[in-house]
Enzyme design. Structure first.
Site, short mmCIF file in Angstrom:
data_model
loop_
_atom_site.label_atom_id
_atom_site.label_comp_id
_atom_site.label_asym_id
_atom_site.label_seq_id
_atom_site.Cartn_x
_atom_site.Cartn_y
_atom_site.Cartn_z
N SER A 1 -2.90 1.61 6.41
CA SER A 1 -1.96 0.54 6.73
C SER A 1 -2.36 -0.69 5.92
CB SER A 1 -2.04 0.21 8.22
OG SER A 1 -3.32 -0.34 8.50
N LYS A 2 -1.58 -1.75 6.03
CA LYS A 2 -1.86 -2.95 5.23
C LYS A 2 -3.25 -3.50 5.48
CE LYS A 2 2.57 -4.58 3.80
NZ LYS A 2 3.70 -5.42 4.01
#
Length: 474
Positions: free
Chosen positions: A242-243
């Site tokens: 994920s980011k």
């Protein structure tokens, strides 16, 4: 070695070039280079709603920055829609496909029933053998593949091994939508075939697509390319990237000060190994790369490892090329306009002189920029709190004395300023550190910097003496 290897990188332009996409491009590029072949670039822009020009630009820029060049012109999938339709019509004419007049409501009911019964085949084939003469006049039909209903579909995958699907679980997939637009599944197969792609190397989230696509190849009597489905990249904790883990666009890594060569080296080792070797030149990477070295398990992204590798590349980079990279990265880092404006022949020469000391301490180009701040600082220097605390009244007097001692140095160099300062410290029964720390604060406005004699050398005689004068009391 054969020159008949053709790989392709085929991103969808619905966002930036993310790190997983960059690794897929790298693996395709390496495999093509290793075998003296070609890597083609195809932009899969069939999703008209979500495809954007900005995303296409970001993908092309990201590949260029990573130095992953492609062969020939960029191919845009949507522009080939007429050819995709032609293949669907050919399958229809050969009895390998059929028109389906099922309404949206009928399809929704079929899906619901199949799920309730735990079946993966969602379409029940209601129009497979029905006479089109009975078709409702107000429904625009789709064209579906007449997929085999018995037996199995097998992919001999170079990474995943032999993968088998029971045909009874696979749908008659849609080739052409009711509005006449080809589906992604059909477009990919036709494009890969027409482009002469011999090796499809992509993420293992496409593995189920391989089964569906093979059925189209079989129906057309075309040879299936070699398939390799590489594992996805996970975060350090093993969850989907994920980011917060680093699932950022390649442009973000550029703005964070990573070098393209370091990022390439880091990405090649995400899911592929070659003994214990960690650092690879591009030539070594091409020579060593093979699909048998790609593991089946998801690779874990590790920022600390990337940073250390980047530090290695910075330390081993040529000083002149680092000055150029320093300058280039300023265009991609917000709020660095003032620094950019101060780059001129004088400051570039100072930067080049400081580079051997700066690059030893920096793991990213941003750290390199921060380390070089003293070259670009305006007079009188803004002191950080630690430097402020160090420059007591007593130390400001000491700075005045150091100014007088250094003023006597005629031929300005690191060696000569060091000799003068050592002599001063000795005459005044001071340790060199007691002299160097206040001097550093007065010259740079901070308590950390490259070696103090290097700082004096880089700033030059006049600037050094002027800065000392600003901070001294006599």
């Amino acid at each position: 070695m054969t020159d008949s290897v053709v790989t392709r990188f085929a991103p969808s332009p619905t966002g930036f070039l993310h790190i997983g996409g960059a690794r897929t491009a790298l693996f395709n590029w390496l495999y093509a280079k290793k075998h003296g072949g070609k890597m083609l670039l195809r932009i899969e822009d069939t999703d008209r709603e979500r495809s954007t020009e900005a995303a296409i630009g970001a993908i092309l820029d990201g590949l260029k920055w990573l130095e992953l060049g492609w062969d020939g012109d960029v191919i845009y999938q949507f522009s080939r829609a007429a050819r995709h339709r032609e293949v669907a019509e050919q399958l229809l004419a050969d009895g390998k496909a059929y028109r389906c007049y099922a309404t949206a409501e009928e399809l929704a009911a079929m899906r619901e029933k199949a799920r309730a019964e735990g079946r993966t085949r969602l379409y029940d084939g209601m129009w497979r053998d029905r006479d089109p003469a009975t078709a409702p006049s107000d429904v625009k039909p789709t064209i579906r593949l007449r997929a085999p209903q018995t037996g199995e579909t097998v992919i001999e995958d170079q990474v995943q091994g032999r993968v088998v699907w029971q045909n009874e679980n696979l749908d008659d997939l849609v080739l052409l939508r009711g509005d006449g637009n080809p589906t992604y599944m059909l477009a990919v197969v036709v494009d890969d075939h027409d482009m002469g792609v011999t090796h499809v190397i992509r993420g293992d989230d496409h593995l189920i697509n391989a089964a569906r696509q093979k059925q189209i190849y079989d129906a057309m009597g075309w040879a299936l390319p070699s398939m390799s489905h590489i594992p996805l990249i996970h975060g350090p904790d093993g969850s989907k990237l994920s980011k917060r883990h680093g699932a950022l666009g390649v442009d973000a890594y550029r703005a964070m000060g990573y070098l393209p060569a370091a990022l390439r080296n880091y990405l090649v080792r995400l899911g592929w190994s070659h003994g214990d070797q960690e650092v690879f030149s591009t030539e070594e990477m091409i020579a060593a790369f093979d699909l048998s070295g790609v593991g089946r398990a998801a690779a874990r992204f590790d920022f600390a490892k990337l940073e250390n590798l980047n530090g290695h590349y910075i330390r081993h980079a040529d000083d002149q090329s680092l000055v150029k990279m320093f300058e280039d990265v300023l265009d991609h880092v917000p709020g660095r306009d003032q620094l950019k404006a101060k780059l001129n022949d004088t400051t570039r020469a100072q930067l080049l002189k400081a580079m051997p000391a700066l690059k030893e301490r920096a793991k990213t180009l941003i750290e390199l920029i921060d380390g070089a701040y003293f070259i670009f600082a305006d007079r009188p220097l803004e002191l950080d709190p630690k430097a402020q605390a160090l420059l007591t009244g007593e130390n400001r007097k000491l700075i005045g004395q150091l100014h007088s001692a250094l003023e006597k140095v005629e031929t300005w160099s690191a060696a000569n300023t060091e000799a003068a300062l050592r002599a001063f410290a000795e005459e005044n029964s001071l340790k060199l550190g007691a002299v160097a720390q206040p001097l550093r604060a007065a010259l740079t406005g901070r308590t950390t910097s490259p070696g103090i004699f290097e700082v004096l050398d880089v700033l030059g005689r006049q600037e050094s003496l002027d800065r000392l004068k600003d901070q001294s009391t006599t």
